[in-house]
Design a protein around this motif. Sequence first.
Motif, PDB file in Angstrom:
ATOM      1  N   PHE A  54      29.359 -15.223 -29.158  1.00  0.00           N
ATOM      2  CA  PHE A  54      29.112 -14.964 -27.731  1.00  0.00           C
ATOM      3  C   PHE A  54      28.195 -16.028 -27.139  1.00  0.00           C
ATOM      4  O   PHE A  54      28.427 -16.519 -26.028  1.00  0.00           O
ATOM      5  N   ALA A  55      27.144 -16.400 -27.869  1.00  0.00           N
ATOM      6  CA  ALA A  55      26.218 -17.417 -27.365  1.00  0.00           C
ATOM      7  C   ALA A  55      26.910 -18.779 -27.267  1.00  0.00           C
ATOM      8  O   ALA A  55      26.717 -19.523 -26.290  1.00  0.00           O
ATOM      9  N   TYR A  56      27.731 -19.107 -28.265  1.00  0.00           N
ATOM     10  CA  TYR A  56      28.429 -20.397 -28.282  1.00  0.00           C
ATOM     11  C   TYR A  56      29.342 -20.535 -27.066  1.00  0.00           C
ATOM     12  O   TYR A  56      29.329 -21.568 -26.380  1.00  0.00           O
ATOM     13  N   PHE A  57      30.121 -19.510 -26.777  1.00  0.00           N
ATOM     14  CA  PHE A  57      31.060 -19.617 -25.668  1.00  0.00           C
ATOM     15  C   PHE A  57      30.362 -19.530 -24.314  1.00  0.00           C
ATOM     16  O   PHE A  57      30.897 -20.030 -23.314  1.00  0.00           O
ATOM     17  N   ARG A  58      29.186 -18.921 -24.250  1.00  0.00           N
ATOM     18  CA  ARG A  58      28.414 -19.004 -23.007  1.00  0.00           C
ATOM     19  C   ARG A  58      28.032 -20.448 -22.736  1.00  0.00           C
ATOM     20  O   ARG A  58      28.103 -20.919 -21.583  1.00  0.00           O
ATOM     21  N   ASP A  59      27.649 -21.184 -23.767  1.00  0.00           N
ATOM     22  CA  ASP A  59      27.305 -22.599 -23.599  1.00  0.00           C
ATOM     23  C   ASP A  59      28.542 -23.419 -23.228  1.00  0.00           C
ATOM     24  O   ASP A  59      28.461 -24.337 -22.401  1.00  0.00           O
ATOM     25  N   VAL A  60      29.682 -23.081 -23.843  1.00  0.00           N
ATOM     26  CA  VAL A  60      30.919 -23.792 -23.514  1.00  0.00           C
ATOM     27  C   VAL A  60      31.287 -23.568 -22.051  1.00  0.00           C
ATOM     28  O   VAL A  60      31.708 -24.495 -21.349  1.00  0.00           O
ATOM     29  N   ALA A  61      31.124 -22.339 -21.571  1.00  0.00           N
ATOM     30  CA  ALA A  61      31.433 -22.036 -20.167  1.00  0.00           C
ATOM     31  C   ALA A  61      30.575 -22.876 -19.230  1.00  0.00           C
ATOM     32  O   ALA A  61      31.062 -23.384 -18.206  1.00  0.00           O
ATOM     33  N   LYS A  62      29.304 -23.045 -19.557  1.00  0.00           N
ATOM     34  CA  LYS A  62      28.426 -23.881 -18.732  1.00  0.00           C
ATOM     35  C   LYS A  62      28.901 -25.332 -18.739  1.00  0.00           C
ATOM     36  O   LYS A  62      28.859 -26.021 -17.712  1.00  0.00           O
ATOM     37  N   ARG A  63      29.374 -25.785 -19.888  1.00  0.00           N
ATOM     38  CA  ARG A  63      29.863 -27.159 -19.990  1.00  0.00           C
ATOM     39  C   ARG A  63      31.110 -27.353 -19.129  1.00  0.00           C
ATOM     40  O   ARG A  63      31.265 -28.388 -18.465  1.00  0.00           O
ATOM     41  N   LEU A  64      31.988 -26.357 -19.120  1.00  0.00           N
ATOM     42  CA  LEU A  64      33.192 -26.451 -18.293  1.00  0.00           C
ATOM     43  C   LEU A  64      32.842 -26.489 -16.812  1.00  0.00           C
ATOM     44  O   LEU A  64      33.476 -27.211 -16.028  1.00  0.00           O
ATOM     45  N   VAL A  65      31.842 -25.721 -16.415  1.00  0.00           N
ATOM     46  CA  VAL A  65      31.418 -25.717 -15.017  1.00  0.00           C
ATOM     47  C   VAL A  65      30.883 -27.089 -14.639  1.00  0.00           C
ATOM     48  O   VAL A  65      31.185 -27.629 -13.558  1.00  0.00           O
ATOM     49  N   ARG A  66      30.083 -27.692 -15.527  1.00  0.00           N
ATOM     50  CA  ARG A  66      29.537 -29.026 -15.238  1.00  0.00           C
ATOM     51  C   ARG A  66      30.647 -30.058 -15.114  1.00  0.00           C
ATOM     52  O   ARG A  66      30.585 -30.975 -14.281  1.00  0.00           O
ATOM     53  N   GLU A  67      31.673 -29.924 -15.956  1.00  0.00           N
ATOM     54  CA  GLU A  67      32.741 -30.921 -15.982  1.00  0.00           C
ATOM     55  C   GLU A  67      33.739 -30.754 -14.834  1.00  0.00           C
ATOM     56  O   GLU A  67      34.168 -31.728 -14.211  1.00  0.00           O
ATOM     57  N   PHE A  68      34.114 -29.508 -14.556  1.00  0.00           N
ATOM     58  CA  PHE A  68      35.211 -29.285 -13.614  1.00  0.00           C
ATOM     59  C   PHE A  68      34.796 -28.571 -12.331  1.00  0.00           C
ATOM     60  O   PHE A  68      35.598 -28.426 -11.423  1.00  0.00           O
ATOM     61  N   GLY A  69      33.555 -28.096 -12.292  1.00  0.00           N
ATOM     62  CA  GLY A  69      33.085 -27.434 -11.090  1.00  0.00           C
ATOM     63  C   GLY A  69      33.524 -25.988 -10.989  1.00  0.00           C
ATOM     64  O   GLY A  69      34.157 -25.449 -11.872  1.00  0.00           O
TER      65      GLY A  69
END
Length: 301
Positions: A286-301
Amino acid sequence: MELLQLEYFQTVARLQHMTKAAEELQIAQPSLSKTISRLEEDLGVPLFDRTGRQIRLNAYGEAFLARVQRAFVELNEGKREIRDLARLNEDIVTLAVSTPRILPGLLGAFLASHPDVRFRQFFESAPEMKRQIENGEVDFCISSAAIEGIDIEWRPLLTEEIFLIVPSNHPLAVRESIRLAEVKDEPFISMNAGYEFRELTDRLCREAGFVPHIHFAGDEPDVIAGLVQQGLGVAFVPALTWLEWPRRASHRLRIEEPACQRQLGIAWSERRYFSTAAERFRVFAFAYFRDVAKRLVREFG
């Protein structure tokens, strides 16, 4: 009533054939028939309908089989708990996935802080993963299709956008976004039929009012990307996959209509006994994919 009787009953019920069941169990058919007959005598009802040499599980048998299967799941969970208490399998996590590309990052990050844990991984369809959960064969399943059933818990991990990629010299390469219907006449390069991602993208095309013309289908996303780069067609790509590709000779398009995204989730059985390693992995995922979600937001908005 003995466990051996129940094991024999499970096999006969699965195969619906006494001779084949005896061969699989490596016992004589008369001995198997006597065992099943004694079980039926203990229960006071027949478990199979018999017509000549043919047998078929009846209503009593179906009801009893469901109970027997649950009983064996509980026994296996008890064995796992005892082994864990004895520290015999606390470092093993069994995991089934329908999207194997997530494994390198997820497992690599977890093993960096838990190097002694070992993983057993399976690449399966959603129906097969449901069966594995129900039978206690795996700790967790990660899938882009919700897995539902009695005592099965499924929780979302990540929602990711799905893009369309086109060759860099394609007329649409000057655009940033499209409606999916605009590419209804394009040749598509896709995953093989049967993959969850293929089922999802076919559904998205139907929502846009067309059936895609599949010019090539495979099971390797990198090969699909290479074929797009060579100008042989267009393809769908999830956001995570796009981020992982080292070279991007193709052009990424955001799909405005219909909404194109998929949700990854994790499933487990509420009856499952979790080892220390498995419980740590669940929290970590759960923690890992929360970080991945933040990365996607930074990359794609």
